[in-house]
Write an enzyme that holds these catalytic residues in place. Structure first.
Site, PDB file in Angstrom:
ATOM      1  N   ASP A  72       0.523  -0.001  13.359  1.00 44.98           N
ATOM      2  CA  ASP A  72       0.854  -1.230  13.060  1.00 44.98           C
ATOM      3  C   ASP A  72       0.717  -2.057  13.215  1.00 44.98           C
ATOM      4  O   ASP A  72       0.427  -3.406  13.126  1.00 44.98           O
ATOM      5  CB  ASP A  72       2.049  -0.662  11.678  1.00 44.98           C
ATOM      6  CG  ASP A  72       2.002  -0.076  10.492  1.00 44.98           C
ATOM      7  OD1 ASP A  72       0.485  -0.283  10.359  1.00 44.98           O
ATOM      8  OD2 ASP A  72       2.733   0.279   9.654  1.00 44.98           O
TER       9      ASP A  72
ATOM     10  N   SER B 148      -3.434   9.765   7.712  1.00 44.94           N
ATOM     11  CA  SER B 148      -2.026   9.597   6.754  1.00 44.94           C
ATOM     12  C   SER B 148      -1.142   9.697   6.683  1.00 44.94           C
ATOM     13  O   SER B 148      -0.608  10.506   5.855  1.00 44.94           O
ATOM     14  CB  SER B 148      -3.121   8.158   5.855  1.00 44.94           C
ATOM     15  OG  SER B 148      -2.206   7.772   4.653  1.00 44.94           O
TER      16      SER B 148
ATOM     17  N   LYS C   2      -7.071  -1.750   5.930  1.00 52.38           N
ATOM     18  CA  LYS C   2      -4.474  -2.416   5.549  1.00 52.38           C
ATOM     19  C   LYS C   2      -4.808  -3.448   5.351  1.00 52.38           C
ATOM     20  O   LYS C   2      -5.512  -4.441   4.416  1.00 52.38           O
ATOM     21  CB  LYS C   2      -4.021  -2.619   7.390  1.00 52.38           C
ATOM     22  CG  LYS C   2      -4.339  -1.233   8.041  1.00 52.38           C
ATOM     23  CD  LYS C   2      -2.960  -0.177   7.369  1.00 52.38           C
ATOM     24  CE  LYS C   2      -3.158   0.954   8.849  1.00 52.38           C
ATOM     25  NZ  LYS C   2      -2.656   1.841   7.741  1.00 52.38           N
TER      26      LYS C   2
ATOM     27  N   GLY D 197       1.325  -1.377  -0.300  1.00 50.30           N
ATOM     28  CA  GLY D 197       0.233  -0.426   0.692  1.00 50.30           C
ATOM     29  C   GLY D 197       0.519   1.589   0.057  1.00 50.30           C
ATOM     30  O   GLY D 197       1.361   2.050  -0.623  1.00 50.30           O
TER      31      GLY D 197
END
Ligand code: S3P
Length: 732
Positions: A610, A462, A637, A389
């Site tokens: 994460d 983000s 995710k 990503g």
């Protein structure tokens, strides 16, 4: 089934179908009476017949003659072919078969399904036929829009019964692909051997020819008639790739003539890397479309104590960025500590595809020969980013500003992830980007657009979106500024500064002004705190443990895992704090501790984004309840990390309550054994491996191949520190 032409392919198909009982009767026809008799005697066919008798009453007719003979054979087939019979072939070119059918039958009916098993060999003839020729090989079928779907399903089952995997595509696309991957290499092999055979000293040349020559020219022993037919039937596509190859060969000739070593190095490193990249895809077969062939399962025995002194692999975010900025810089950038995981390797490959020479990686060392901010060249095809990503979102910003068109693709997980979060603000800057439905990949980016700086208030916190816009901002007119709703990782900003490009920071807003150049530098990538997180939780929850983690990146926008674990009562000692090229680094020593449940402060969520999968495992081992809110981002995710973790925990007997933006985990529950699905998400797989340290039974974790995207040595390091892990690898 009627098989017309009992050569290697026709004979092998007949034999496979007969020996595996896939059809009732195999009738063979061949103009060569000797081959026909041999086929009958060897049990390859049930009956030998004329074309007329073979086709009459057949449900399936397979034309397996040299491509140039097809039309004449079809003329003989036509009067006897039943209206319901399927007609297929096995030739290496598909447009020519379609044209021959149209010429003979006046149309290409719904029962005509051209086929091409990619399973040849340099051997030919009925004597070389074997029933397992198609095992683990690809067969391409080229149906049309009006092709009978039952017929297609039947033919697909037949080939699958022969052990093959069936792919479908248009006839024209097939011919383009095969011109490049099969026809051109054969032509070059024939040509090279012929050139050498014509040299005066040919006997000597062949006598001294080494393994390379043998390997490279093996296919020059293939059937000349068959190949003569193929080249004449696929002229246009073959001519295009010959021209392309000629031009590239000419450039290499010039590079040698002018002693342009840099050019040679560029082409050779790019080719070597491409060969290695694609050998995964090739996996010993002729043509494969998806990468994830390998099935990896982790088997975890319960319990264990964790100890040792380790350094986990390099930071993924910084590894991506080191390549991106190094490629765009002037001069040679040297990187150490680079993560040799699949995600960051895909980024290297992408730049090689765009003409950048990159040496390595070799034990974490990479040398990037930067091409300058405007030096990228158009890639020849779509850029494949695998599972990454970060790769896709950062590349979107960078490519939106290039003079050339580009297309970004990825694996199934990446293809389901939202890309409008970058496409929309990039469009506001003047970019032209097409996405698939719902803003999903592939991204098709039209080059040659003039970008203008904008101010963007990010709706989600983000770092990928921020970095994407800052990269686009390097090329935009004026200033591009991004305000984040909460602090996110700032590696792009720090690293740009290291390359001599100032990023202005004003509270929550970061901004760049277009038009500056980057200067090559050296980068030391610290160990990834996101990978270290698995071992921090492991040493915390496993009894009697003490583990030291070296050279861990301690960027303040990444240390949420340490803050949260400490709030829960973890014993984490930070020592040897230092600065490495603008990024803080430290050693961590973690000892077992009894954790307690907490309400996770929402401001820590982006700083540990994460690490939640493994934090959920910590929460299950804590005393009392842990509550996570404000973490809806986890749902987009590599998998929906809230639901997938809750499902896996439920399998192990741990009850949780899932909420739209988080989860509630009552602590102190017994973690049992069971089979958990990681949904191909690397961090889910590793989190359940950590859970085994406190489990009461064996845990099997499926679908773990993607652990290699971020943590290639995980199993090795886990074993070394005390996990009872066994890895099962199947497939190619
Ligand atoms: C990353 C940013 C984060 C993180 C990802 C890496 C980066 O994603 O989850 O693993 O390198 O910029 P978001 O920007 O989507 O939060």
């Amino acid at each position: 089934m009627a098989v017309i032409g009992l050569g290697l392919i026709g004979g092998s198909l007949a034999k496979a179908c007969k020996s595996r009982g896939l059809v009732a009767t195999v009738v063979g026809a061949d103009a060569r009476a000797g081959d026909l008799a041999q086929g009958l005697a060897a049990g390859v066919i049930d009956e030998a017949a004329s074309i007329r008798d073979a086709v009459t009453g057949a449900d399936l007719v397979v034309v397996a003659v040299p491509v140039k003979a097809t039309r004449a054979v079809l003329e003989q087939v036509r009067p006897w072919l039943h209206a319901d019979a399927l007609l297929t072939d096995v030739g290496s070119t598909k447009v020519s078969f379609v044209q021959a059918v149209a010429a003979v039958f006046g149309q290409v009916g719904p029962k005509v399904i051209p086929g091409h098993p990619i399973a040849g060999s340099e051997r030919s003839g009925i004597q070389a036929a074997t029933g397992d020729l198609f095992d683990r090989h690809k067969v391409i079928l080229t149906p049309q829009a009006h092709t009978d779907s039952d017929g297609l399903a039947k033919l697909t089952r037949l080939w699958e019964g022969c052990g093959a995997t069936v792919l479908t595509m248009t006839a024209a696309y097939h011919d383009e692909v095969l011109a490049a991957t099969s026809h051109l290499p054969h032509l070059i092999a024939f040509s090279l051997v012929d050139t050498l055979a014509g040299e005066d000293q040919n006997m000597d040349i062949f006598r001294y020819a080494a393994g390379g020559f043998r390997d490279f020219t093996r296919i020059a022993a293939s059937d000349p008639v068959m190949w003569h037919d193929i080249f004449l039937s696929n002229r246009q596509a073959v001519l295009r790739v010959i021209d392309h190859f000629n031009a590239d060969l000419q450039q290499l000739r010039t590079a040698i003539a002018t002693e342009d070593g840099a050019r040679l190095l560029k082409v050779f490193t790019r080719a070597k890397a491409a060969r290695e990249h694609f050998s995964k895809m090739l996996s010993g077969q002729s043509y494969v479309t998806d990468m994830n062939q390998k099935q990896v399962t982790f088997h975890m025995q319960p319990g264990g104590r964790v100890s040792g002194d380790i350094r986990v692999p390099g930071d993924k975010s910084m590894s991506h960025r080191s390549i991106m900025l190094g490629a765009l810089a002037d001069g040679v950038t040297e990187v150490t500590g680079f993560l040799e995981g699949e995600d960051s390797l895909a980024t290297i490959q992408a730049f090689r595809d765009m003409g950048v020479t990159i040496e390595g990686p070799d034990k974490g060392q990479v040398r990037i020969h930067g091409v300058g901010i405007d030096g990228l060249a158009a890639p020849r095809g779509p850029i494949y980013l695998g599972n990454s990503g970060t790769g896709m979102r950062l590349f979107a910003g960078l490519l939106a500003a290039q003079a050339f068109d580009s297309e970004l693709t990825g694996d199934a997980s990446l293809t389901s992830r939202p890309m409008n979060r970058v496409a929309s603000p990039l469009r506001a800057m003047g970019a032209v980007i097409d996405t698939a439905e719902g803003g999903r990949p592939p991204l098709k980016i039209s080059g040659g657009q003039k970008l203008t700086g904008i101010h963007y208030d990010m709706p989600v916190a983000s770092a990928q979106v921020k970095s994407c816009l800052l990269l686009a901002g390097l090329y935009a007119e004026g200033m591009t500024s991004v305000t984040e709703p909460a602090p996110t990782r700032d590696h792009t900003e720090r690293m740009l500064a290291g390359f001599g490009c100032h990023v202005h920071r004003d509270g929550a807003t970061a901004s760049v002004t277009g038009g500056s150049r980057l200067t090559a530098t050296t980068i030391d990538v610290p160990a990834d705190i996101s990978s270290a997180a698995f071992f921090m939780v492991a040493a915390t929850i496993a009894p009697d443990s003490e583990l030291t983690l070296r050279h861990v990146g301690m960027n303040p926008t990444r240390v949420g895992i340490i803050n949260i674990l400490r709030l829960m009562g973890a014993d984490i000692e930070v020592s040897n704090e230092r600065d490495m090229g603008g990024e803080p680094v430290a050693d961590l020593t973690v000892r077992s501790a009894q954790l307690k449940g907490i309400e996770i402060p929402e401001d820590q969520v982006p700083l540990a984004i994460d690490e939640f999968p493994v934090l959920f495992i910590a929460a299950a081992c804590a005393e009392g309840e842990t509550v996570l809110r404000g973490a809806e981002e986890l749902r987009v995710k590599e998998s929906d990390r809230i639901q997938v973790m809750a499902d896996g925990l439920a399998t192990l007997g741990v009850t949780t309550t899932v909420t739209p933006d988080g989860i509630v985990i009552p602590g102190g529950q017994t973690i049992g054994g069971g089979r958990v699905h990681s949904h191909s998400d690397h961090r889910i797989a590793m989190s359940f491996a950590v859970a085994s340290l406190r489990a009461t039974g064996h845990i099997e974790i499926n679908d773990c191949a993607n652990v290699a995207t971020s943590f290639p040595d995980f199993v090795e390091l886990a074993k070394r520190t005390g996990f009872q892990i066994r890895e099962d690898v199947s497939g190619s």
